[in-house]
Design a protein around this motif. Structure first.
Motif, PDB file in Angstrom:
ATOM      1  N   VAL A 149       0.968  -1.079  -0.044  1.00 25.95           N
ATOM      2  CA  VAL A 149       0.032   0.079  -0.016  1.00 25.95           C
ATOM      3  C   VAL A 149       0.994   1.314   0.157  1.00 25.95           C
ATOM      4  CG1 VAL A 149      -1.727   1.350   1.443  1.00 25.95           C
ATOM      5  CG2 VAL A 149      -1.836  -1.041   1.200  1.00 25.95           C
ATOM      6  N   LEU A 150       1.972   1.187   0.999  1.00 26.43           N
ATOM      7  CA  LEU A 150       2.689   2.443   0.774  1.00 26.43           C
ATOM      8  C   LEU A 150       3.455   2.545  -0.339  1.00 26.43           C
ATOM      9  CD1 LEU A 150       4.625   2.011   4.360  1.00 26.43           C
ATOM     10  CD2 LEU A 150       2.900   3.652   3.724  1.00 26.43           C
ATOM     11  N   ILE A 151       3.838   1.866  -1.318  1.00 26.33           N
ATOM     12  CA  ILE A 151       4.648   1.954  -2.240  1.00 26.33           C
ATOM     13  C   ILE A 151       3.741   2.501  -3.474  1.00 26.33           C
ATOM     14  CG2 ILE A 151       6.072   0.771  -4.135  1.00 26.33           C
ATOM     15  CD1 ILE A 151       7.372  -0.659  -1.938  1.00 26.33           C
ATOM     16  N   LEU A 152       2.605   1.523  -3.344  1.00 32.12           N
ATOM     17  CA  LEU A 152       1.349   2.222  -4.527  1.00 32.12           C
ATOM     18  C   LEU A 152       1.245   3.545  -4.238  1.00 32.12           C
ATOM     19  CD1 LEU A 152      -1.020  -0.804  -4.682  1.00 32.12           C
ATOM     20  CD2 LEU A 152       0.441   0.080  -6.487  1.00 32.12           C
ATOM     21  N   ALA A 153       0.997   4.114  -2.987  1.00 30.25           N
ATOM     22  CA  ALA A 153       0.734   5.337  -2.712  1.00 30.25           C
ATOM     23  C   ALA A 153       1.681   6.410  -3.140  1.00 30.25           C
ATOM     24  CB  ALA A 153       0.415   5.743  -1.084  1.00 30.25           C
ATOM     25  N   ALA A 154       3.046   6.033  -2.743  1.00 30.56           N
ATOM     26  CA  ALA A 154       4.049   6.830  -2.974  1.00 30.56           C
ATOM     27  C   ALA A 154       4.153   7.140  -4.747  1.00 30.56           C
ATOM     28  CB  ALA A 154       5.565   6.239  -2.706  1.00 30.56           C
ATOM     29  N   GLY A 155       3.810   6.105  -5.607  1.00 31.97           N
ATOM     30  CA  GLY A 155       3.934   6.133  -6.985  1.00 31.97           C
ATOM     31  C   GLY A 155       2.789   6.910  -7.436  1.00 31.97           C
ATOM     32  N   THR A 156       1.382   6.625  -6.698  1.00 34.61           N
ATOM     33  CA  THR A 156       0.118   7.510  -7.218  1.00 34.61           C
ATOM     34  C   THR A 156       0.334   8.800  -6.710  1.00 34.61           C
ATOM     35  OG1 THR A 156      -0.850   5.467  -6.695  1.00 34.61           O
ATOM     36  CG2 THR A 156      -2.347   7.457  -7.458  1.00 34.61           C
TER      37      THR A 156
END
Lengths: 309, 556
Positions: free
Chosen positions: B148-155
């Motif tokens: 979730v954290l990495i998806l959030a960082a990318g988005t």
């Protein structure tokens, strides 16, 4: 009117300006000349109260630049070399802003703004947005801004840089007109000829050091103590003549082309005569020996190079 | 070409990662997390016993939420300046005119701005694994959290790059990115942190990734188009925006400077000279510069914040009036995001646009300049924030529970006003101390976070591990308007009991005067403290501006 005493500015180990002193009398146009990075802007920013010196003092109209910046700001109009304009403002609003910042009452502001716009030929741009103006127009607007409080001293850092030839000519005419209004002007440039025909005195600065300062005639005489020689010699003596010139410590930058030698000579008429005598005395067949006319700019280039290297 | 030998990526990574600052920041981050775990670690007798799963679960949640909000907050600060920075430095046209493909530029900008963030997140993994050793958390749980954290960082990074490509200034790009990210972040936290384990896993693994990929593709295509066919920006890359012209094509809210409430933050342009005694800087800021980059940013801010407030109003004010404090929390959060944009750039921008030299050689005193900057930015941010309080007024008129306690409305409004002044003041101080707007803005956000949200997080963390009384803990939160807003009791419509959020513990703090101990509600302490903080910060700003710029003339 303007006096700089032993101004030095250091950034860490780097000395931007080294022990600079000069003074400018009332009503003069002082041309401050030097190549890029010579320390012109540093000195100008110091005089405009925007920079604290590492040591030294500066006075404008008797007020200390360091001790009493507010009094100095009252008497100077400052135009930086690289400036921006506020967004979303029209030309008249821009001038009104600075007029209020210089505490000019509303009653006289309208007249003053109309006058400076007229003087700088900007009246037709009165209602244009300032950030949409061309570079030349912005330069003029900035000069208009420096005039709103009618300061006796103008400090202009490269006012003509980036302008086209016509605008340069207009800028010169304008500065001459301002001088006739009795203003003392310090104007900088990296090109000497640009200033030579309308300034009254000149200071040449390079690598933070003042190389020469004085009236235009004085400086020109100093610069003229430097000649370029063209000597035509018969083929057989060419090598011999070149050897003689190379051995002479007053002669530099010797180049040979065909059977002509070109060289720079530090010194005036006596030096030239001595050199000719020396060549002939050594048995060189001199076909012709002549001084080449140099432009002021060329002289300036060779002199500054000679002194610094 | 896109990943290897991408000059944009290589240049930015070199500049960002080889500085000692990025190393120190990472060190500080890991040390900070280490300290959090160290104090939470069971010691003494406790260590030999079975540790309750609650401790590690709590720590894990704290880590996840903390890092998630860090991502939401920091990703835009890195990415929102990536293209606007090029525009501000006037290197944008050089880049566009080069044979680099837009996708190369985009990938370079996105990766370079999110790499550091991902590095920070990954460097917390060992500490997260320590919590795993305590028991009570599944390994899959940790993997899910990092996904979730990495998806959030990318988005969030990509959204910010998109804003960056559409606006001319970093500050506008930043505030719009925050406003778009805020609802996304709230929704993501709600659905991935529910107590329903099955739903949580399903959403995190099956729903979130495809949605994120869809967003990436759409936003990526938009940016690609924008970079391939850039709008005509005029000479020197500067857009001259004619307000009237722009208004003709505006969609949604239209700003009319002649009408209420728009005239409050954007008084109409003058048609004649300023009257005597006007503060010219104030006049310039409010009448000319506010819309210098067009009205798009302000219109977006108003529309997005209003749109968000509607569902929040429905739930927090009308369905559960005891949660009014949370609605005020939203208003405060809005101010926290928007307030610094107007103030933290106000001094640095004069320097960046090279107008500081012109301004400083006039006869204006430093106090006049600082006051003008303060009033202009406080006015804009306060009016925009108070636009969101009309929902609050409506609720107080319509709902009997709230109407009976009408005086709490006054407290809420004073809280909001005090916060507006604080955010502006902190921003202005950072602006006087920094050389660049981007730095000033990031420092402002960090300072405000430490003042407003830090104390609440600290109390929540300490609750489990300290012997201090709840009242003592509450005294830590006097700088937080969020704690103050939650501390105002509004009785529930069901049982008449006021609602107190669990993370706050006590809503009052103990104040000992001599031998007597006085119980003071947090909001009283906050309202009493704020004027002192504001005055001190303003004096500091004045001194900083005077000594750094006006007097000492730092190289401008």
């Amino acid at each position: 009117m303007i006096e700089v005493r032993n101004f030095t500015k250091r950034y860490g180990d780097f000395v931007a300006v080294d022990d600079l002193s000069f003074s400018i009398g009332e009503g003069e146009i002082f041309g401050f000349i030097g190549p890029n990075g010579a320390g012109k802007s540093t000195t100008i920013r110091f005089l405009a109260t925007l920079l604290r010196p590492s040591s030294g003092e500066g006075y404008i109209a008797g007020h200390s630049v360091v001790e009493d910046p507010m009094a100095v700001r009252k008497v100077i109009g400052f135009m930086p070399d690289d400036f921006g304009v506020y967004d979303g403002m029209k030309v008249w609003e821009f001038l009104d802003f600075f007029a209020v910042a210089y505490k000019i009452p509303r009653s006289s502001r309208k007249k003053i703004i109309a006058e400076v716009l007229e003087l700088l030929d900007l009246t037709h741009k009165r209602d244009d947005y300032v950030n949409g103006l061309s570079k030349g127009m912005k330069q003029r607007l900035c000069l208009a801004k420096t005039l709103v409080h009618d300061p006796p001293v103008l400090i202009l850092d490269e006012p003509a840089s980036g302008l086209d030839p016509r605008a340069r000519a207009e800028m010169k005419a304008l500065l001459t007109e301002l001088r006739s209004m009795g203003k003392t002007i310090l104007v900088s440039s990296h090109i000497l000829p640009e200033l030579a025909d309308f300034v009254t005195s000149i200071g040449i600065i390079e690598r933070g050091k003042l190389l020469a300062a004085g009236s235009v005639q004085e400086i020109q005489r100093q610069l003229r103590a430097h000649r370029r020689l063209q000597i035509r010699i018969l083929d057989s003596d060419l090598a011999h003549a070149e050897a003689i010139l190379r051995a002479d410590d007053k002669v530099r930058d010797i180049t040979g082309y065909d059977h002509t030698l070109t060289a720079e000579v530090d010194g005036g008429d006596t030096e030239m005569a001595r050199l000719l005598q020396h060549l002939i005395g050594s048995g060189v067949s001199v076909q012709s020996f002549a001084e080449v006319e140099m432009t002021l700019d060329e002289v300036f280039m060779t002199v500054t190079k000679g002194i610094v290297n | 070409m896109i990943l290897r030998e991408n000059p944009v990526l290589i240049r930015e990574l070199l500049v960002n990662l080889r500085s000692s600052r990025s190393f120190l920041l990472q060190l500080a981050y890991v040390v900070f997390l280490g300290v959090v775990v160290y104090f939470a670690w069971p010691a003494g007798e406790e260590a030999t016993n079975q540790v309750s799963p609650g401790v590690s679960q709590r720590l894990f949640n704290l880590f996840f939420l903390g890092q998630f909000f860090l991502v939401a907050l920091v990703a835009p600060t890195f990415a929102a300046g990536s293209i606007t920075g090029e525009k501000e430095r006037k290197t944008y046209e050089l880049l566009l005119a080069s044979p680099l493909e837009p996708s190369t530029i985009l990938v370079g900008k996105l990766l370079s701005s999110s790499t550091y963030l991902v590095l920070l997140i990954i460097s917390s993994l060992p500490l997260m694994i320590l919590c795993f050793l305590l028991g009570g958390i599944l390994l899959s749980e940790i993997a899910r959290a990092y996904l979730v954290l990495i998806l959030a960082a990318g988005t969030f990074g990509l959204i910010s790059v998109a804003c960056s490509s559409f606006f001319g200034r970093t500050s506008s790009a930043l505030v719009v990115s925050y406003l778009v990210i805020l609802p996304l972040a709230l929704i993501t936290v709600t659905v991935t942190q529910t107590d329903d384990v099955v739903l949580r896993d399903f959403v995190s693994i099956a729903v979130l990734p495809p949605w994120c990929i869809a967003i990436w593709v759409i936003v990526g295509l938009l940016i690609n188009r924008r970079l391939l066919f850039p709008p005509d920006v005029g000479s020197e890359g500067k857009e001259v925006i004619d307000e009237e012209e722009e208004m003709k094509y505006a969609v949604g809210v239209v700003i009319d400077r002649e009408l209420f409430p728009d005239m409050l933050f954007a008084p109409a342009k003058r048609t004649d000279l300023m009257p005597d005694g006007t503060n010219p800087v104030l006049d310039k800021e409010l009448r000319s510069e506010i819309f210098s980059q067009g009205t798009l940013m302000l219109r977006l801010v108003i529309q997005v914040s209003m749109f968000l407030s509607i569902p929040l109003m429905a739930y927090l004010l009308f369905l559960r009036p005891e949660l009014t404090g949370y609605y005020v929390g939203y208003v405060l959060m809005f101010n926290l995001l928007v307030g610094p944009v107007f103030s933290s750039g106000s001094i640095t921008q004069e320097r960046e646009r090279k107008t500081l030299g012109l301004l400083l050689t006039t006869l204006l005193k430093p106090g006049t300049i600082v006051i003008a900057k303060l009033l202009a930015s406080a006015r804009v941010s306060t009016v925009l924030t108070f636009l969101l309080t009309e929902q609050l007024l409506l609720a107080y008129i319509l709902i009997p529970e709230l109407r009976d306690r009408w005086w709490t409305l006054l407290i809420f409004l004073s809280l909001i006003a005090a916060t507006c002044v604080t955010t502006t003041t902190v921003g202005l101080l950072c602006s006087a101390l920094s050389r660049r707007t981007a730095v000033a803005m990031v420092v402002t956000y960090l300072a405000l976070l430490a003042l407003f949200i830090g104390p609440v997080g600290l109390v929540w963390y300490l609750q489990g591990y300290t012997a201090l009384s709840e009242e003592r803990l509450a005294s830590l939160t006097i700088t937080s308007p969020f704690a103050a807003a939650m501390s105002i009791p509004i009785p529930s419509s069901d049982d008449g009991q006021p609602y107190t959020p669990s993370f706050l513990g006590s809503t009052a703090l103990d104040l000992s005067i001599g031998s007597k101990t006085l119980s003071v509600p947090i909001w009283v302490a906050y309202l009493a403290m704020t004027p002192v903080i504001v005055v001190v910060l303003n004096v500091l700003t004045y001194l900083a501006f005077r000594w750094r710029w006006w007097r000492a003339g730092m190289s401008i």
